[in-house]
Design an enzyme around this catalytic site. Structure first.
Site, PDB file in Angstrom:
ATOM      1  N   LYS A  86      -6.351   6.676   9.490  1.00  0.00           N
ATOM      2  CA  LYS A  86      -6.053   5.280   9.164  1.00  0.00           C
ATOM      3  C   LYS A  86      -4.728   4.891   9.822  1.00  0.00           C
ATOM      4  CE  LYS A  86      -6.778   3.933   4.901  1.00  0.00           C
ATOM      5  NZ  LYS A  86      -6.850   3.894   3.413  1.00  0.00           N
TER       6      LYS A  86
HETATM    7  O1  G3P Z   1      -6.588   2.003   0.817  1.00  0.00           O
HETATM    8  C1  G3P Z   1      -6.370   0.653   0.925  1.00  0.00           C
HETATM    9  C2  G3P Z   1      -6.921  -0.167  -0.177  1.00  0.00           C
HETATM   10  O2  G3P Z   1      -8.030   0.465  -0.712  1.00  0.00           O
HETATM   11  C3  G3P Z   1      -5.911  -0.546  -1.194  1.00  0.00           C
HETATM   12  O3  G3P Z   1      -6.527  -0.956  -2.352  1.00  0.00           O
HETATM   13  O4  G3P Z   1      -6.546  -1.526  -4.732  1.00  0.00           O
HETATM   14  O5  G3P Z   1      -4.409  -0.760  -3.668  1.00  0.00           O
HETATM   15  O6  G3P Z   1      -5.341  -3.008  -3.138  1.00  0.00           O
HETATM   16  P1  G3P Z   1      -5.647  -1.593  -3.552  1.00  0.00           P
END
Ligand code: G3P
Length: 230
Positions: A86
């Site tokens: 990533k």
């Molecule tokens: O890994 C990136 C993404 O899944 C972040 O999710 O829930 O932290 O906004 P969140």
């Protein structure tokens, strides 16, 4: 649409793998920090459980392209072939993506908030671009619509890059993108379970079991049922 788990907690990963058709696991630095363990120890445990064929996404944390490239090499060396690195969709990230994609390393462009970031990642050769649905919503835009636009943009430009939708706040957003046919989505365990946990369905199945047992006796099923009943 491929379905991935956005978590690094082994018990939750094991549980979801046991019950649902899961294609892999995504992590990010915040998720790994929650484990309070060595990141490679956690990631190797995940790799061992999900197998060599499943996707595992791991984020580089350097601010400059050269550092991201070094991290990418180590990540793939430690975690094997189906590991996607990533890389944030920022200028230094695009620079790293171009180099790494040429080397054949699978890239998942992350921290995508706009179609333009996704377009550039696609042009660099990234396998995935990950729009953050909930975080885009929190900026006052519509995350699901942004993800759909990115999907269309890839198709309309002949790019092979797929959307890997991330950051969901509810199962409905996931369902909408599934209906649209985006390439992949990664979800927290509670979002995945939210897709199927439904009292009405549970009650309907319980009614069937009760009716059957009223015929054959408690605990008797189609494998234990005698050929004649009293
Ligand atoms: O890994 C990136 C993404 O899944 C972040 O999710 O829930 O932290 O906004 P969140």
């Amino acid at each position: 649409m491929k379905l991935l788990i956005d978590d690094a907690h082994m018990d939750l990963i094991r549980h979801l793998y046991e019950f649902y058709p899961v294609d892999g696991v995504t992590t990010n630095p915040s998720i790994l920090a929650k484990s309070k363990r060595n990141p490679y120890e956690v990631l190797k445990e995940i790799r061992a459980w999900i197998g060599a064929d499943a996707q595992l996404h791991v984020q580089a944390v350097s601010r400059e392209a050269a550092g991201m490239e070094e991290e990418a090499h180590r990540i793939v060396k430690e975690l094997g072939e189906n590991t996607y690195v990533k890389i944030p969709a920022l200028p230094e990230g695009f620079k790293a993506m171009k180099t790494l994609c040429k080397e054949g390393i699978f890239i998942s462009a992350t921290a995508v908030y706009t179609p333009m970031q996704a377009f550039l990642a696609g042009k660099c050769g990234a396998s995935y671009a990950a729009p953050y649905i909930n975080r885009i919503d929190n900026l006052g835009y519509d995350g699901v619509q942004v993800a759909k636009k990115i999907h269309d943009m890839f198709r309309n430009n002949g790019l092979k890059t797929e959307v890997l939708a991330a950051s969901f706040k509810n199962s409905r957003q996931l369902l909408e993108l599934c209906e649209y046919g985006v390439g992949a989505a990664t979800v927290a365990p509670e979002i995945m379970e939210g897709l199927v946990k439904n009292q009405t369905v549970t009650a309907a199945v319980e009614d069937f079991i009760r009716d059957f047992e009223s015929l054959t006796g408690t605990g008797i099923n189609m494998s234990s049922c005698e050929m004649t009943i009293e």
